[in-house]
Scaffold this motif. Structure first.
Motif, PDB file in Angstrom:
ATOM      1  N   UNK A 124       0.835  -1.207   0.000  1.00  0.00           N
ATOM      2  CA  UNK A 124       0.000   0.000   0.000  1.00  0.00           C
ATOM      3  C   UNK A 124       0.869   1.257   0.000  1.00  0.00           C
ATOM      4  N   UNK A 125       0.328   2.332  -0.532  1.00  0.00           N
ATOM      5  CA  UNK A 125       1.011   3.621  -0.471  1.00  0.00           C
ATOM      6  C   UNK A 125       0.997   4.101   0.979  1.00  0.00           C
ATOM      7  N   UNK A 126       2.157   4.380   1.553  1.00  0.00           N
ATOM      8  CA  UNK A 126       2.185   4.756   2.972  1.00  0.00           C
ATOM      9  C   UNK A 126       1.526   6.114   3.223  1.00  0.00           C
ATOM     10  N   UNK A 127       0.721   6.171   4.255  1.00  0.00           N
ATOM     11  CA  UNK A 127       0.081   7.432   4.650  1.00  0.00           C
ATOM     12  C   UNK A 127       1.126   8.358   5.252  1.00  0.00           C
ATOM     13  N   UNK A 128       1.092   9.620   4.847  1.00  0.00           N
ATOM     14  CA  UNK A 128       2.033  10.600   5.389  1.00  0.00           C
ATOM     15  C   UNK A 128       1.351  11.613   6.289  1.00  0.00           C
ATOM     16  N   UNK A 129       0.007  11.638   6.256  1.00  0.00           N
ATOM     17  CA  UNK A 129      -0.766  12.524   7.136  1.00  0.00           C
ATOM     18  C   UNK A 129      -2.176  11.952   7.267  1.00  0.00           C
ATOM     19  N   UNK A 130      -2.975  12.576   8.121  1.00  0.00           N
ATOM     20  CA  UNK A 130      -4.326  12.068   8.382  1.00  0.00           C
ATOM     21  C   UNK A 130      -5.233  12.124   7.156  1.00  0.00           C
ATOM     22  N   UNK A 131      -4.988  13.086   6.266  1.00  0.00           N
ATOM     23  CA  UNK A 131      -5.817  13.181   5.057  1.00  0.00           C
ATOM     24  C   UNK A 131      -5.683  11.933   4.197  1.00  0.00           C
ATOM     25  N   UNK A 132      -4.537  11.266   4.279  1.00  0.00           N
ATOM     26  CA  UNK A 132      -4.317  10.060   3.487  1.00  0.00           C
ATOM     27  C   UNK A 132      -5.148   8.872   3.974  1.00  0.00           C
ATOM     28  N   UNK A 133      -5.800   9.034   5.122  1.00  0.00           N
ATOM     29  CA  UNK A 133      -6.594   7.938   5.685  1.00  0.00           C
ATOM     30  C   UNK A 133      -8.035   7.937   5.190  1.00  0.00           C
ATOM     31  N   UNK A 134      -8.430   8.993   4.506  1.00  0.00           N
ATOM     32  CA  UNK A 134      -9.819   9.108   4.052  1.00  0.00           C
ATOM     33  C   UNK A 134     -10.224   7.887   3.223  1.00  0.00           C
ATOM     34  N   UNK A 135     -11.369   7.305   3.599  1.00  0.00           N
ATOM     35  CA  UNK A 135     -11.907   6.167   2.878  1.00  0.00           C
ATOM     36  C   UNK A 135     -11.360   4.817   3.301  1.00  0.00           C
ATOM     37  N   UNK A 136     -10.452   4.809   4.271  1.00  0.00           N
ATOM     38  CA  UNK A 136      -9.839   3.544   4.677  1.00  0.00           C
ATOM     39  C   UNK A 136     -10.644   2.844   5.775  1.00  0.00           C
ATOM     40  N   UNK A 137     -10.572   1.528   5.739  1.00  0.00           N
ATOM     41  CA  UNK A 137     -11.132   0.691   6.801  1.00  0.00           C
ATOM     42  C   UNK A 137      -9.983   0.388   7.766  1.00  0.00           C
ATOM     43  N   UNK A 138     -10.096   0.885   9.002  1.00  0.00           N
ATOM     44  CA  UNK A 138      -8.973   0.841   9.941  1.00  0.00           C
ATOM     45  C   UNK A 138      -9.317  -0.034  11.146  1.00  0.00           C
ATOM     46  N   UNK A 139      -8.453  -0.985  11.427  1.00  0.00           N
ATOM     47  CA  UNK A 139      -8.649  -1.882  12.550  1.00  0.00           C
ATOM     48  C   UNK A 139      -8.295  -1.224  13.871  1.00  0.00           C
ATOM     49  N   UNK A 140      -9.216  -1.318  14.826  1.00  0.00           N
ATOM     50  CA  UNK A 140      -9.042  -0.732  16.152  1.00  0.00           C
ATOM     51  C   UNK A 140      -9.520  -1.747  17.196  1.00  0.00           C
ATOM     52  N   UNK A 141      -9.322  -1.416  18.457  1.00  0.00           N
ATOM     53  CA  UNK A 141      -9.722  -2.314  19.544  1.00  0.00           C
ATOM     54  C   UNK A 141     -10.977  -1.768  20.212  1.00  0.00           C
ATOM     55  N   UNK A 142     -11.941  -2.636  20.430  1.00  0.00           N
ATOM     56  CA  UNK A 142     -13.216  -2.248  21.040  1.00  0.00           C
ATOM     57  C   UNK A 142     -12.991  -1.585  22.403  1.00  0.00           C
ATOM     58  N   UNK A 143     -13.599  -0.415  22.584  1.00  0.00           N
ATOM     59  CA  UNK A 143     -13.501   0.296  23.849  1.00  0.00           C
ATOM     60  C   UNK A 143     -12.322   1.242  23.942  1.00  0.00           C
ATOM     61  N   UNK A 144     -11.396   1.186  22.987  1.00  0.00           N
ATOM     62  CA  UNK A 144     -10.227   2.063  23.019  1.00  0.00           C
ATOM     63  C   UNK A 144     -10.574   3.433  22.437  1.00  0.00           C
ATOM     64  N   UNK A 145      -9.887   4.449  22.939  1.00  0.00           N
ATOM     65  CA  UNK A 145     -10.074   5.826  22.481  1.00  0.00           C
ATOM     66  C   UNK A 145      -8.893   6.202  21.588  1.00  0.00           C
ATOM     67  N   UNK A 146      -9.199   6.750  20.418  1.00  0.00           N
ATOM     68  CA  UNK A 146      -8.162   7.162  19.473  1.00  0.00           C
ATOM     69  C   UNK A 146      -8.382   8.633  19.124  1.00  0.00           C
ATOM     70  N   UNK A 147      -7.766   9.550  19.861  1.00  0.00           N
ATOM     71  CA  UNK A 147      -8.032  10.985  19.679  1.00  0.00           C
ATOM     72  C   UNK A 147      -7.805  11.495  18.257  1.00  0.00           C
ATOM     73  N   UNK A 148      -6.773  10.988  17.593  1.00  0.00           N
ATOM     74  CA  UNK A 148      -6.477  11.483  16.243  1.00  0.00           C
ATOM     75  C   UNK A 148      -7.499  11.010  15.218  1.00  0.00           C
ATOM     76  N   UNK A 149      -8.072   9.833  15.445  1.00  0.00           N
ATOM     77  CA  UNK A 149      -9.007   9.263  14.478  1.00  0.00           C
ATOM     78  C   UNK A 149     -10.458   9.670  14.716  1.00  0.00           C
ATOM     79  N   UNK A 150     -10.778  10.114  15.934  1.00  0.00           N
ATOM     80  CA  UNK A 150     -12.169  10.391  16.267  1.00  0.00           C
ATOM     81  C   UNK A 150     -12.826  11.427  15.354  1.00  0.00           C
ATOM     82  N   UNK A 151     -12.154  12.564  15.056  1.00  0.00           N
ATOM     83  CA  UNK A 151     -12.792  13.533  14.143  1.00  0.00           C
ATOM     84  C   UNK A 151     -13.044  12.952  12.758  1.00  0.00           C
TER      85      UNK A 151
END
Length: 249
Positions: A124-151
């Motif tokens: 995959x093309x490596x993400x260099x900033x948060x804008x590069x994450x648009x449209x991605x399906x991202x694996x996270x852990x149930x109940x965890x808080x991710x401040x950068x991803x929340x918005x």
């Protein structure tokens, strides 16, 4: 007199057993090297949390009792006084800002710097900033808080895909069922040592969040906060905590 020495040692041991145990919460979503669990018995077997809890209890002259619970129950156990402390945590993860001041926890001296990083397939093309994450399906852990991803999640720009553990997310990422996954840097470093093939398949791209971790202490704990914090500081300054981490490098 020499004969008194065994007697004094016996008295110290009896005192440790007589004192109420140190009740430490263990979040069952933690992955090695932070913690390894026996899921069938719901017990903590080993790991950094296990070693630190035992070292802290010994410094306090007590036994330790680990209360293994899901992430969503960690805060409840502290608030109700069913546990004394929860270590290697951040106030953000406990959503402490939403609590009134009198119900917030006491926080120990800082333990270690923690980083959440993004993993992507090598192809995959490596993400260099948060804008590069648009449209991605991202694996996270149930109940965890991710401040950068929340918005991004709130705006519908990413799809959060929860599982129960980091290992489950890595399995899905390697199987092509995710575009990326968020992992703790300490966990990923340890898992790479166990499975060198991870380096060939996955790349670490963005650092999503950094936080100093500490121990959240219940205001209802029978152990004085000053005593707990002093014992934690001793483990840090004496090098015990660094030695525990080194064991899992």
């Amino acid at each position: 007199m020499p004969i008194l020495r065994p007697v004094l040692l016996l008295l110290l041991c009896l005192t440790a057993y007589a004192a109420a145990p140190l009740r430490m919460v263990a979040d069952n979503s933690l992955a090695p090297p932070m913690a390894r669990f026996d899921a069938a018995r719901n017990t903590l077997l080993d790991g950094i949390v296990f070693d630190f809890g035992n070292a802290l209890a010994a410094e306090l002259g007590r036994q330790v009792h680990f209360k293994v619970v899901p992430t969503r129950r960690t805060r409840l156990l502290l608030q109700s006084g069913q546990a004394d402390l929860l270590c290697f945590y951040s106030p953000i993860w406990l959503n402490e800002a939403e609590l009134p001041a009198q119900r917030r926890f006491l926080w120990s001296h800082e333990l270690v710097l923690d980083r959440d990083v993004l993993l992507q397939p090598r192809k995959a093309k490596p993400a260099s900033n948060l804008d590069d994450l648009h449209g991605l399906r991202i694996g996270t852990v149930h109940g965890y808080v991710y401040p950068a991803l929340q918005p991004l999640q709130d705006a519908g720009l990413i799809q959060r895909d929860d599982t129960h553990s980091i290992e489950a997310n890595l399995a899905k990422l390697r199987a092509g069922r995710l575009d990326a996954a968020v992992v703790n840097e300490v966990n990923f470093r340890y898992l790479r040592k166990l499975d060198p093939a991870l380096d060939a398949e996955l790349q670490q791209t963005l650092t999503l969040h950094e936080a100093m971790l500490a121990c959240a202490v219940s205001r209802r704990s029978a152990i004085p906060f000053a005593r707990l914090d002093a014992a934690i500081r001793t483990l840090i300054t004496r090098g015990d905590l660094a030695w525990i981490y080194q064991r899992y490098q």
